[in-house]
Design an enzyme around this catalytic site. Structure first.
Site, short mmCIF file in Angstrom:
data_model
loop_
_atom_site.label_atom_id
_atom_site.label_comp_id
_atom_site.label_asym_id
_atom_site.label_seq_id
_atom_site.Cartn_x
_atom_site.Cartn_y
_atom_site.Cartn_z
N ASP A 142 0.82 -1.21 0.00
CA ASP A 142 0.00 0.00 0.00
C ASP A 142 0.85 1.26 0.00
OD1 ASP A 142 -2.01 1.85 0.27
OD2 ASP A 142 -2.37 1.45 2.40
N ASP A 162 -2.14 5.53 -5.09
CA ASP A 162 -2.38 4.69 -3.92
C ASP A 162 -2.76 3.28 -4.34
OD1 ASP A 162 -2.99 3.58 -1.51
OD2 ASP A 162 -4.60 4.99 -0.99
#
Length: 328
Positions: A76, A218
């Site tokens: 992430d 992201d």
């Protein structure tokens, strides 16, 4: 000193292949292939394959402890903490995932420090611990990481935990991220996730970022996120109507709707309707534009998996920059 680069590599999406045949859930349950780790000896490149789950997020395998216990985690770029479920976690979310058995690791070191993290799709409460963490050929001994003791919103997700790739100062737990520690120890060379958007256009009209704005790539987000009023305007432009938590359009609209174009440093990065419109399990088509839950005084956007499917991205933290190229 060799540098280790772990690109976010997209494998063939299973959602498009299997969803229409009602085979996806059975496939994921019965045939979860084991990700291999590939090294090129004598080069400065390590490839750690990541698995694309339903075009929503990227996951890869890591191990923690001695002997190693394997976990499937989201890589992430939007967060900074590494955590997996603890065997002491009794939440429903934890019960559906692999949990770390600290008593079975000879290198485990506990602490009494607690922390909590709130994500857009869930939250967790945990404690900080130390142990050996391995990502392919990379090994970090006495690495701080989180053990969740409570989880909400992650039940039945296709990952056990999260491995944050962002900056240390953004960490909720304040523990040193694994790539910062590896860099400090000389195990890797200089290890951005933030960049500047010039504008966002559709049909050659500026619809957002008219004076420039900040943006984030992201890997932990499945959508394109922005300020509520601007997201509502995009939904209006493409004729989407709300139904529950999603906005739906006619599936035939994929053939006639315009691309949304993100301009970064004078370069256009178009996202066509076939990318920002997905089909749910009932065969209905919905958009992937979503309001950001965290509001800021200045305009900012999050470019998630919808964008990353189209553009190969290299995150160069050492030079605070990101490289983008069309995925092939």
């Amino acid at each position: 000193m060799l540098g280790e680069r772990i690109p976010l590599r997209r494998v063939k999406t299973m959602r498009k292949t299997l969803s229409g045949k009602n085979m996806l859930n059975n496939f994921l349950k019965e045939d979860p292939y084991r990700l291999s780790q590939i090294s090129f000896r004598g080069s400065n490149l390590t490839i750690h394959p990541l698995r694309n789950i339903r075009d929503i997020f990227y996951v890869g395998n890591i191990t923690i402890g001695t002997p190693p216990q394997e976990f499937q985690v989201i890589f992430d770029t939007g967060s900074s903490d590494l955590w997996v479920p603890s065997i002491d976690c009794n939440s429903t979310s934890c019960a559906t995932h692999v949990r770390f058995r600290h008593l079975q690791s000879s290198t485990f070191r506990p602490t009494n420090k607690t922390f909590r993290i709130i994500y857009g799709s869930g939250r967790m409460n945990g404690v900080i611990a130390y142990d050996t963490v391995r990502i392919g050929d990379l090994v970090s001994t006495d690495q701080p990481f989180g053990l969740s003791v409570e989880e909400y919103g992650f039940a039945h997700k296709r990952f056990d935990g999260i491995l944050g790739l962002n900056y240390w100062n953004l960490s909720w737990s304040k523990a040193m991220p694994i790539f910062d520690k590896l860099k400090n120890e000389g195990a890797i060379s200089e290890p951005v996730f933030a960049f500047y958007l010039s504008n966002i256009t559709m049909n050659r009209e500026v619809i957002a970022c008219s004076e420039g704005c900040a943006a984030l790539v992201d890997t932990g987000s499945s959508n394109i996120q922005g300020p509520g009023r601007l997201i509502d305007n995009i939904q209006r432009i493409i004729g989407a109507t709300p139904r529950g938590s999603k906005y739906y359009v006619s599936c035939s609209a994929v053939n006639i709707l315009p691309s949304i174009i993100f301009t970064i440093n004078g370069v256009n990065y178009p996202v066509p309707p076939r990318a920002y419109i997905l089909k749910d399990s009932r065969g209905h088509c919905y958009t992937t534009f979503k309001e950001k839950r965290v509001r800021r005084s200045t305009e900012s956007w999050v470019l998630g998996e919808v964008f990353l499917r189209l553009y190969f991205s290299v995150f160069d933290r050492g030079n605070d920059r990101i490289g983008l190229a069309r995925a092939v």
